[in-house]
Write a protein that holds these residues in place. Sequence first.
Motif, PDB file in Angstrom:
ATOM      1  N   GLU A 252       0.679  -1.166   0.167  1.00  0.00           N
ATOM      2  CA  GLU A 252       0.059  -0.162   0.321  1.00  0.00           C
ATOM      3  C   GLU A 252       1.188   1.413  -0.060  1.00  0.00           C
ATOM      4  O   GLU A 252       0.812   2.616  -0.620  1.00  0.00           O
ATOM      5  N   GLN A 253       1.767   1.199   0.825  1.00  0.00           N
ATOM      6  CA  GLN A 253       3.014   2.339   0.513  1.00  0.00           C
ATOM      7  C   GLN A 253       3.163   2.551  -0.720  1.00  0.00           C
ATOM      8  O   GLN A 253       3.630   4.219  -1.077  1.00  0.00           O
ATOM      9  N   MET A 254       4.118   1.697  -1.307  1.00  0.00           N
ATOM     10  CA  MET A 254       5.097   1.768  -2.422  1.00  0.00           C
ATOM     11  C   MET A 254       3.971   2.020  -3.674  1.00  0.00           C
ATOM     12  O   MET A 254       4.025   2.626  -4.499  1.00  0.00           O
ATOM     13  N   GLU A 255       1.885   1.313  -3.720  1.00  0.00           N
ATOM     14  CA  GLU A 255       1.431   2.132  -3.959  1.00  0.00           C
ATOM     15  C   GLU A 255       1.280   3.661  -3.530  1.00  0.00           C
ATOM     16  O   GLU A 255       0.607   4.669  -5.279  1.00  0.00           O
ATOM     17  N   GLU A 256       1.098   4.037  -3.529  1.00  0.00           N
ATOM     18  CA  GLU A 256       1.236   5.592  -2.377  1.00  0.00           C
ATOM     19  C   GLU A 256       1.623   6.704  -3.368  1.00  0.00           C
ATOM     20  O   GLU A 256       1.710   7.402  -3.705  1.00  0.00           O
ATOM     21  N   LEU A 257       3.687   6.248  -3.321  1.00  0.00           N
ATOM     22  CA  LEU A 257       4.124   6.268  -4.098  1.00  0.00           C
ATOM     23  C   LEU A 257       3.949   5.743  -5.193  1.00  0.00           C
ATOM     24  O   LEU A 257       5.109   7.328  -5.524  1.00  0.00           O
ATOM     25  N   TRP A 258       3.599   5.551  -5.870  1.00  0.00           N
ATOM     26  CA  TRP A 258       3.495   4.985  -6.992  1.00  0.00           C
ATOM     27  C   TRP A 258       3.107   6.254  -7.976  1.00  0.00           C
ATOM     28  O   TRP A 258       2.667   6.586  -8.768  1.00  0.00           O
ATOM     29  N   LYS A 259       1.611   6.175  -7.331  1.00  0.00           N
ATOM     30  CA  LYS A 259       0.499   7.430  -7.388  1.00  0.00           C
ATOM     31  C   LYS A 259       1.518   8.601  -7.951  1.00  0.00           C
ATOM     32  O   LYS A 259       0.908   9.809  -8.278  1.00  0.00           O
ATOM     33  N   GLN A 260       2.094   9.235  -6.208  1.00  0.00           N
ATOM     34  CA  GLN A 260       2.923  10.124  -6.536  1.00  0.00           C
ATOM     35  C   GLN A 260       3.477  10.923  -7.730  1.00  0.00           C
ATOM     36  O   GLN A 260       3.743  11.664  -8.194  1.00  0.00           O
ATOM     37  N   ALA A 261       3.947   9.944  -8.236  1.00  0.00           N
ATOM     38  CA  ALA A 261       4.825   9.384  -9.371  1.00  0.00           C
ATOM     39  C   ALA A 261       4.736   9.654 -10.356  1.00  0.00           C
ATOM     40  O   ALA A 261       4.933  10.869 -11.483  1.00  0.00           O
ATOM     41  N   LYS A 262       3.097   8.960 -10.639  1.00  0.00           N
ATOM     42  CA  LYS A 262       2.560   8.938 -11.586  1.00  0.00           C
ATOM     43  C   LYS A 262       2.196  10.916 -11.610  1.00  0.00           C
ATOM     44  O   LYS A 262       1.991  12.020 -13.064  1.00  0.00           O
ATOM     45  N   ARG A 263       1.485  11.798 -10.578  1.00  0.00           N
ATOM     46  CA  ARG A 263       1.337  12.915 -10.628  1.00  0.00           C
ATOM     47  C   ARG A 263       2.101  13.492 -10.835  1.00  0.00           C
ATOM     48  O   ARG A 263       2.363  14.636 -11.380  1.00  0.00           O
ATOM     49  N   GLN A 264       3.657  13.431 -10.378  1.00  0.00           N
ATOM     50  CA  GLN A 264       4.810  14.803 -10.539  1.00  0.00           C
ATOM     51  C   GLN A 264       4.976  14.543 -12.396  1.00  0.00           C
ATOM     52  O   GLN A 264       5.243  15.536 -12.505  1.00  0.00           O
ATOM     53  N   GLU A 265       5.205  13.433 -12.897  1.00  0.00           N
ATOM     54  CA  GLU A 265       4.734  13.617 -14.765  1.00  0.00           C
ATOM     55  C   GLU A 265       4.113  14.339 -15.277  1.00  0.00           C
ATOM     56  O   GLU A 265       4.013  14.571 -15.783  1.00  0.00           O
TER      57      GLU A 265
END
Length: 269
Positions: A252-265
């Motif tokens: 779940e923590q990695m998934e949240e970081l993944w979403k953050q990476a998408k938003r950054q892009e």
Amino acid sequence: MPSALSPADALNRLLATMARLRDPVGGCPWDLVQDFATIAPYTIEEAYEVEDAIHRGDRGALLDELGDLLFQTVYHAQMAEEEGAFAFADVAETIHRKMVLRHPHVFADSEARTAAEQTQAWEAQKAGERAARAETGTLAGIPLALPALTRAQKLTRRAGRVRFDWPDAAAVLDKLEEEAAELRAELPTADPARLADEVGDLLFVLANLARKLDLDAEACLRGANRKFERRFGVIEATLAQDGRTPADVSLEQMEELWKQAKRQERGET
């Protein structure tokens, strides 16, 4: 800066280098034991490295990778010459003649053609060449060694010329949903052969969807691979700031970081 050597002189130097590497007396031990089959994977790899350099817009890398790809052609030609089959000059002359033959509007007649008309004429010319080689059938001559997604697109594009095709991308999407449902139905049994068959069907339809959208399925997947690497790299870099690795956190923590990476892009906050 461009080389001071003429193209002919530069090519002759490369051919001489290749011959020296394959010289039974004093040549390179590794090069001497290679054959067409062992070199072929390197040839394919170099073509993809050319594509990667183009994608990155790195002209220095493109210069280097085009050289590597040219060396592959020279390598195969050297081995063929050793067998007495053909030499590099035959390779160059053959492609020269083929290009002249396939572009009569440039080299033979004055008929102006649009890009679409030229594509049609090109395919007709290739069909004639396949017939001359006694390759019969609509799907004849599509290399088995192509990447599977690329070959799927070529197979169905060829079939489409005789009207065996979906009418549009929407129809392919309908088929995709059908194949996904069939795969889902096989999940409870988990039979490897059946699952492999259904996954293959799903990939085949996806390749067709890309074709219908005028996209290259292999390029689409390579882009997705690069995106995954990039975003996962962000996850690791973010965790490393706190001295952690993916193994130290929950999914779940990695998934949240993944979403953050998408938003950054996307430039989102």
